[in-house]
Design a protein around this motif. Structure first.
Motif, PDB file in Angstrom:
ATOM      1  N   LEU A  68      20.532 -23.106  53.772  1.00 53.22           N
ATOM      2  CA  LEU A  68      20.191 -23.535  52.411  1.00 53.22           C
ATOM      3  C   LEU A  68      20.517 -22.401  51.454  1.00 53.22           C
ATOM      4  CD1 LEU A  68      18.797 -25.580  50.481  1.00 53.22           C
ATOM      5  CD2 LEU A  68      16.627 -24.468  51.049  1.00 53.22           C
ATOM      6  N   VAL A  69      21.253 -22.742  50.401  1.00 51.17           N
ATOM      7  CA  VAL A  69      21.707 -21.718  49.449  1.00 51.17           C
ATOM      8  C   VAL A  69      21.248 -22.101  48.039  1.00 51.17           C
ATOM      9  CG1 VAL A  69      23.744 -20.662  48.406  1.00 51.17           C
ATOM     10  CG2 VAL A  69      23.738 -21.207  50.848  1.00 51.17           C
ATOM     11  N   PHE A  70      20.647 -21.148  47.333  1.00 47.82           N
ATOM     12  CA  PHE A  70      20.287 -21.366  45.928  1.00 47.82           C
ATOM     13  C   PHE A  70      21.228 -20.528  45.076  1.00 47.82           C
ATOM     14  CE2 PHE A  70      16.419 -22.616  47.994  1.00 47.82           C
ATOM     15  CZ  PHE A  70      15.859 -23.577  47.166  1.00 47.82           C
ATOM     16  N   GLU A  71      21.964 -21.148  44.167  1.00 44.59           N
ATOM     17  CA  GLU A  71      22.781 -20.356  43.245  1.00 44.59           C
ATOM     18  C   GLU A  71      21.848 -19.639  42.275  1.00 44.59           C
ATOM     19  OE1 GLU A  71      25.800 -22.817  41.501  1.00 44.59           O
ATOM     20  OE2 GLU A  71      26.943 -22.866  43.381  1.00 44.59           O
ATOM     21  N   LYS A  72      22.296 -18.476  41.799  1.00 46.86           N
ATOM     22  CA  LYS A  72      21.436 -17.644  40.952  1.00 46.86           C
ATOM     23  C   LYS A  72      20.972 -18.390  39.704  1.00 46.86           C
ATOM     24  CE  LYS A  72      21.153 -12.830  39.872  1.00 46.86           C
ATOM     25  NZ  LYS A  72      21.816 -11.670  39.326  1.00 46.86           N
ATOM     26  N   ASP A  73      21.928 -19.078  39.068  1.00 42.06           N
ATOM     27  CA  ASP A  73      21.573 -19.825  37.841  1.00 42.06           C
ATOM     28  C   ASP A  73      20.564 -20.918  38.133  1.00 42.06           C
ATOM     29  OD1 ASP A  73      23.395 -18.282  36.663  1.00 42.06           O
ATOM     30  OD2 ASP A  73      24.924 -19.836  36.377  1.00 42.06           O
ATOM     31  N   ALA A  74      20.646 -21.453  39.339  1.00 44.58           N
ATOM     32  CA  ALA A  74      19.714 -22.531  39.704  1.00 44.58           C
ATOM     33  C   ALA A  74      18.295 -21.984  39.774  1.00 44.58           C
ATOM     34  CB  ALA A  74      20.126 -23.133  41.049  1.00 44.58           C
ATOM     35  N   LEU A  75      18.157 -20.752  40.275  1.00 44.79           N
ATOM     36  CA  LEU A  75      16.821 -20.138  40.347  1.00 44.79           C
ATOM     37  C   LEU A  75      16.245 -19.958  38.935  1.00 44.79           C
ATOM     38  CD1 LEU A  75      17.492 -17.435  43.096  1.00 44.79           C
ATOM     39  CD2 LEU A  75      16.161 -19.522  43.356  1.00 44.79           C
ATOM     40  N   VAL A  76      17.127 -19.533  38.011  1.00 40.17           N
ATOM     41  CA  VAL A  76      16.677 -19.348  36.621  1.00 40.17           C
ATOM     42  C   VAL A  76      16.244 -20.702  36.040  1.00 40.17           C
ATOM     43  CG1 VAL A  76      17.415 -18.656  34.298  1.00 40.17           C
ATOM     44  CG2 VAL A  76      18.153 -17.329  36.292  1.00 40.17           C
ATOM     45  N   GLU A  77      17.007 -21.735  36.341  1.00 41.86           N
ATOM     46  CA  GLU A  77      16.683 -23.072  35.820  1.00 41.86           C
ATOM     47  C   GLU A  77      15.338 -23.558  36.382  1.00 41.86           C
ATOM     48  OE1 GLU A  77      18.567 -24.343  33.444  1.00 41.86           O
ATOM     49  OE2 GLU A  77      17.129 -25.983  33.300  1.00 41.86           O
ATOM     50  N   ILE A  78      15.071 -23.248  37.645  1.00 41.50           N
ATOM     51  CA  ILE A  78      13.780 -23.629  38.252  1.00 41.50           C
ATOM     52  C   ILE A  78      12.652 -22.904  37.515  1.00 41.50           C
ATOM     53  CG2 ILE A  78      12.351 -23.472  40.348  1.00 41.50           C
ATOM     54  CD1 ILE A  78      14.978 -23.759  41.972  1.00 41.50           C
ATOM     55  N   ALA A  79      12.865 -21.611  37.230  1.00 42.98           N
ATOM     56  CA  ALA A  79      11.844 -20.825  36.510  1.00 42.98           C
ATOM     57  C   ALA A  79      11.592 -21.448  35.139  1.00 42.98           C
ATOM     58  CB  ALA A  79      12.309 -19.385  36.372  1.00 42.98           C
ATOM     59  N   ARG A  80      12.665 -21.860  34.467  1.00 43.56           N
ATOM     60  CA  ARG A  80      12.507 -22.472  33.121  1.00 43.56           C
ATOM     61  C   ARG A  80      11.683 -23.746  33.199  1.00 43.56           C
ATOM     62  NH1 ARG A  80      18.647 -21.428  31.166  1.00 43.56           N
ATOM     63  NH2 ARG A  80      18.329 -19.216  30.721  1.00 43.56           N
ATOM     64  N   LEU A  81      11.969 -24.538  34.242  1.00 46.28           N
ATOM     65  CA  LEU A  81      11.209 -25.791  34.399  1.00 46.28           C
ATOM     66  C   LEU A  81       9.721 -25.504  34.584  1.00 46.28           C
ATOM     67  CD1 LEU A  81      13.300 -28.074  36.784  1.00 46.28           C
ATOM     68  CD2 LEU A  81      12.527 -28.602  34.466  1.00 46.28           C
ATOM     69  N   ALA A  82       9.421 -24.456  35.383  1.00 48.12           N
ATOM     70  CA  ALA A  82       8.010 -24.106  35.631  1.00 48.12           C
ATOM     71  C   ALA A  82       7.335 -23.681  34.332  1.00 48.12           C
ATOM     72  CB  ALA A  82       7.922 -22.995  36.673  1.00 48.12           C
ATOM     73  N   ILE A  83       8.080 -22.955  33.487  1.00 50.83           N
ATOM     74  CA  ILE A  83       7.504 -22.527  32.201  1.00 50.83           C
ATOM     75  C   ILE A  83       7.223 -23.758  31.335  1.00 50.83           C
ATOM     76  CG2 ILE A  83       8.027 -21.325  30.024  1.00 50.83           C
ATOM     77  CD1 ILE A  83       9.444 -19.192  31.783  1.00 50.83           C
ATOM     78  N   LYS A  84       8.164 -24.700  31.335  1.00 51.22           N
ATOM     79  CA  LYS A  84       7.983 -25.930  30.544  1.00 51.22           C
ATOM     80  C   LYS A  84       6.735 -26.678  30.970  1.00 51.22           C
ATOM     81  CE  LYS A  84      12.407 -27.598  29.392  1.00 51.22           C
ATOM     82  NZ  LYS A  84      13.474 -28.472  29.880  1.00 51.22           N
ATOM     83  N   LYS A  85       6.493 -26.673  32.273  1.00 53.39           N
ATOM     84  CA  LYS A  85       5.331 -27.416  32.787  1.00 53.39           C
ATOM     85  C   LYS A  85       4.021 -26.681  32.544  1.00 53.39           C
ATOM     86  CE  LYS A  85       7.518 -29.828  36.636  1.00 53.39           C
ATOM     87  NZ  LYS A  85       6.786 -30.611  37.614  1.00 53.39           N
ATOM     88  N   LYS A  86       4.108 -25.401  32.147  1.00 56.36           N
ATOM     89  CA  LYS A  86       2.921 -24.584  31.851  1.00 56.36           C
ATOM     90  C   LYS A  86       1.967 -24.467  33.040  1.00 56.36           C
ATOM     91  CE  LYS A  86       2.435 -25.455  26.857  1.00 56.36           C
ATOM     92  NZ  LYS A  86       3.623 -24.962  26.397  1.00 56.36           N
ATOM     93  N   VAL A  87       2.527 -24.349  34.222  1.00 51.44           N
ATOM     94  CA  VAL A  87       1.670 -24.212  35.402  1.00 51.44           C
ATOM     95  C   VAL A  87       1.901 -22.891  36.123  1.00 51.44           C
ATOM     96  CG1 VAL A  87       1.148 -26.605  35.926  1.00 51.44           C
ATOM     97  CG2 VAL A  87       3.349 -25.650  36.624  1.00 51.44           C
ATOM     98  N   GLY A  88       2.658 -22.003  35.480  1.00 55.28           N
ATOM     99  CA  GLY A  88       2.926 -20.699  36.084  1.00 55.28           C
ATOM    100  C   GLY A  88       3.661 -20.845  37.410  1.00 55.28           C
ATOM    101  N   ALA A  89       3.451 -19.857  38.276  1.00 55.82           N
ATOM    102  CA  ALA A  89       4.175 -19.851  39.551  1.00 55.82           C
ATOM    103  C   ALA A  89       3.702 -20.966  40.469  1.00 55.82           C
ATOM    104  CB  ALA A  89       3.996 -18.505  40.239  1.00 55.82           C
ATOM    105  N   ARG A  90       2.534 -21.511  40.153  1.00 59.67           N
ATOM    106  CA  ARG A  90       2.010 -22.590  40.978  1.00 59.67           C
ATOM    107  C   ARG A  90       2.966 -23.786  41.018  1.00 59.67           C
ATOM    108  NH1 ARG A  90      -2.900 -23.552  42.431  1.00 59.67           N
ATOM    109  NH2 ARG A  90      -3.944 -22.318  40.872  1.00 59.67           N
ATOM    110  N   GLY A  91       3.729 -23.961  39.919  1.00 66.78           N
ATOM    111  CA  GLY A  91       4.617 -25.129  39.838  1.00 66.78           C
ATOM    112  C   GLY A  91       5.898 -24.980  40.639  1.00 66.78           C
ATOM    113  N   LEU A  92       6.210 -23.759  41.070  1.00 64.80           N
ATOM    114  CA  LEU A  92       7.519 -23.527  41.692  1.00 64.80           C
ATOM    115  C   LEU A  92       7.714 -24.360  42.964  1.00 64.80           C
ATOM    116  CD1 LEU A  92       7.709 -19.653  41.224  1.00 64.80           C
ATOM    117  CD2 LEU A  92       8.916 -21.402  39.911  1.00 64.80           C
TER     118      LEU A  92
END
Ligand SMILES: Nc1ncnc2c1ncn2[C@@H]1O[C@H](COP(=O)(O)OP(=O)(O)OP(=O)(O)O)[C@@H](O)[C@H]1O
Ligand SMILES: [Mg+2]
Length: 443
Positions: free
Chosen positions: A339-363
Motif C-alpha cells: 500500500l502506497v500513499f502519495e505525499k500530496d494524498a497525505l496532505v489532502e487527508i490532513a486537510r479533510l481532518a481539519i475540515k471535520k474539526k475532529v483533530g487527529a481522531r478523524g484520520l
C-alpha cells in the motif's frame, strides 16, 4: 520474593508497607491486600524496579515517539511525573530520618490538561501509563456521581488504585462534571458540582476510608488510603471555554483593544484563533465555565494542548510507532499487498481532518473510508499494489491498483515518480467486479 497477607485490627486486610514506596497492593483475583517482600530489605519499587529515567527529558522523548506536536503539554506532563518520583523519594528519605531532621516535605502538584478534541490528551495519558513504573489508573469522570447516588462514586477511583498510595490517577472528561447551569437553583447536582465536592478531599490529600463495593454478599471490606501522595492528572476538551475567555477579554474595552492588537500579530506567530484565545486562559475562566473555585485551587498546573495543524496531522498519520498509515499498510502487507500513499494524498487527508474539526481522531476514519472498497476486494486477488493519490482521497475515483501481471520490479519507495516502470491502472479498467464499484462518497 514472597507475598504476605495480613488482617488489620479493624477486620480489614492490611499488608505491611513497602519500606520504599510505603505501599500495599490488592490482588485482582481474590481482592485481598498483600505486600511484596523480596527479602532485600526493601530497596524495590512497587513492581520490583527503579524508575528507568533520570530526568523529565527522557520521559518526553518516550512521549515523542507516540504523540506529535504538543511540545508544551508533553513537557509539563513529563516534569509533573518526574517531580512525582522525586517527591516520593524525598518524602521517603524524610520519613526514614524523621527524628534527625526537619527537611521540607514536598506537596503534590495536580495537573489539568486541556485541549481540543483529538489533540492527544488521552493519548498522552495512555502513553505515560505504558511507560511508567508506578501504578497508573485511567478513569472517566462521566461515570462518576456524588456518593450515595446510583453510579460510580469518587472513592471507587481510589479503590482502583489500592495497589499504591504513590500512583497516578488520570481522570478524563473532567469538563463533564462542570456545574450545570440548570443546577444552580437546584442543590442536587449529583453528577456535576457534587462530584467536584467529593473530589476535593482526594485532590488535596487525606486519609480516606474506601469500601470494596464489588462484593455483593456480606459486609463490604474497608481500606484506608492516604491520597496525599497520589498525583491527579485531570483532562478534558472543555468545549466552549474559548468563548468564555473571549467574552471576558472583550467585556473590557482595554482588554478588547489589546486582544485586537494581538489578533493582528497572531498571523505572524501562526497561532490558530483557538490557540491564541486559549493562551489567555485564567483561573476565573475555568470557574465561569463551571468548575468550583476550591476545585480549581487544588490544580496548580494547567497545560493547554494546541489544535493540530496540517503539518502535524501529516506527521501524526505516518510517524508515531502505531500510526494509522503504519497500521493499514501492515494490514495490506499481511495479505501480500503493498500500500502506497502519495505525499500530496497525505496532505489532502490532513486537510479533510481539519475540515471535520475532529483533530487527529478523524484520520483513521478518513483512511478507512478511502480504502474501504480495496480492503474488501484486494485480499487474495491479483492486486499487488494499491496507490492512494489525491483524487482517491477526494473521492473522485478509487485508489489506483497494480496487478501482479503488470507489476514490474518495485523497490518499495513511496513516490511513484521514482518508479516510472510501474504500470498503474484505474480500478475500473482492471476488474469487472471492481469496475462497478463507485468512488466512495465523502460522508
Ligand atoms: N498529538 C497527536 N499525535 C499523534 N496522534 C494523535 C495526536 N492526537 C491525537 N492523535 C490520534 O487521535 C486519536 C484520538 O486522540 P485522543 O484520544 O488523545 O484525543 P483527545 O485529545 O483525548 O480528544 P477528546 O477530548 O475528544 O477525548 C489518538 O488515538 C491518536 O490516534
Ligand atoms: Mg480524550
Amino acid at each position: 520474593m514472597f507475598v504476605k497477607e495480613r488482617r488489620g485490627r479493624r477486620g480489614f486486610l492490611m499488608g505491611p508497607r513497602c519500606p520504599q514506596t510505603n505501599a500495599t497492593f490488592a490482588c485482582k483475583k481474590c481482592e485481598k491486600v498483600y505486600t511484596i517482600d523480596d527479602g532485600s530489605g526493601g530497596s524495590h519499587g512497587i513492581n520490583g524496579s527503579e524508575p528507568h529515567f533520570q530526568n523529565p527529558k527522557q520521559i518526553k522523548e518516550y512521549l515523542d515517539q507516540h504523540v506529535i506536536g504538543q511540545e508544551y503539554g508533553k513537557k509539563v506532563l513529563s516534569t509533573a511525573v518526574f517531580n512525582h518520583y522525586c517527591r516520593m523519594q524525598m518524602n521517603k528519605n524524610r520519613g526514614e530520618n524523621a527524628a534527625k531532621n526537619d527537611k521540607v516535605c514536598l506537596e503534590k502538584s495536580n495537573v489539568l490538561l486541556l485541549g481540543p478534541s483529538g489533540s492527544g490528551k488521552t493519548l498522552i495519558a495512555k502513553t505515560l501509563a505504558e511507560m511508567l513504573q508506578v501504578p497508573f489508573s485511567m478513569n472517566d469522570a462521566t461515570t462518576l456521581t456524588q456518593a450515595g447516588y446510583v453510579g460510580e462514586d469518587v472513592e471507587s477511583l481510589i479503590f482502583r488504585l489500592l495497589q499504591a498510595e504513590h500512583g497516578i490517577i488520570f481522570l478524563d472528561e473532567v469538563d463533564k462534571i462542570r456545574k450545570r447551569p440548570s443546577a444552580i437553583r437546584d442543590s442536587r447536582d449529583v453528577g456535576g458540582e457534587g462530584v467536584q465536592q467529593s473530589l476535593l478531599k482526594m485532590l488535596e490529600g487525606t486519609v480516606v476510608t474506601v469500601q470494596d463495593k464489588s462484593k455483593r454478599n456480606g459486609r463490604a471490606e474497608e481500606y484506608q488510603i492516604d491520597t496525599s501522595n497520589i498525583l491527579f492528572v485531570l483532562s478534558g476538551a472543555f468545549v466552549g471555554l474559548d468563548k468564555v475567555i473571549s467574552q471576558r477579554i472583550t467585556s473590557t474595552s482595554i482588554g478588547f483593544a489589546a486582544a485586537k492588537k494581538e489578533t493582528v500579530n497572531e498571523k505572524v506567530s501562526e497561532q490558530t484563533h483557538y490557540d491564541f484565545i486559549m493562551s489567555k486562559l485564567e483561573t476565573d475562566d475555568l470557574i465561569n465555565y463551571g468548575l468550583i473555585p476550591e476545585f480549581v485551587g487544588r490544580i496548580p498546573v494547567v497545560a493547554v494542548l494546541q489544535e493540530l495543524r496540517e503539518n502535524d496531522l501529516v506527521h501524526a498519520l505516518t510517524e508515531p510507532k502505531n500510526s494509522v498509515v503504519k497500521q493499514i499498510k501492515a494490514l495490506f502487507k499481511h495479505n501480500g499487498i503493498e500500500l502506497v500513499f502519495e505525499k500530496d494524498a497525505l496532505v489532502e487527508i490532513a486537510r479533510l481532518a481539519i475540515k471535520k474539526k475532529v483533530g487527529a481522531r478523524g484520520l483513521r476514519g478518513i483512511v478507512d473510508h478511502i480504502l474501504q472498497e480495496s480492503m474488501y476486494a484486494a485480499p487474495n486477488s491479483d492486486i499487488s499494489r494499491i496507490i492512494v493519490d489525491v483524487p482517491a482521497v477526494k473521492g473522485e475515483r478509487p485508489p489506483r491498483y497494480v496487478h501482479s501481471k503488470t507489476k514490474t520490479k518495485s523497490d518499495g519507495h513511496l513516490d511513484l515518480q521514482d518508479e516510472p516502470g510501474i504500470t498503474t491502472h484505474p480500478i475500473s479498467a482492471l476488474s469487472t467486479t471492481l469496475a462497478v464499484a463507485p468512488a466512495p462518497a465523502r460522508p
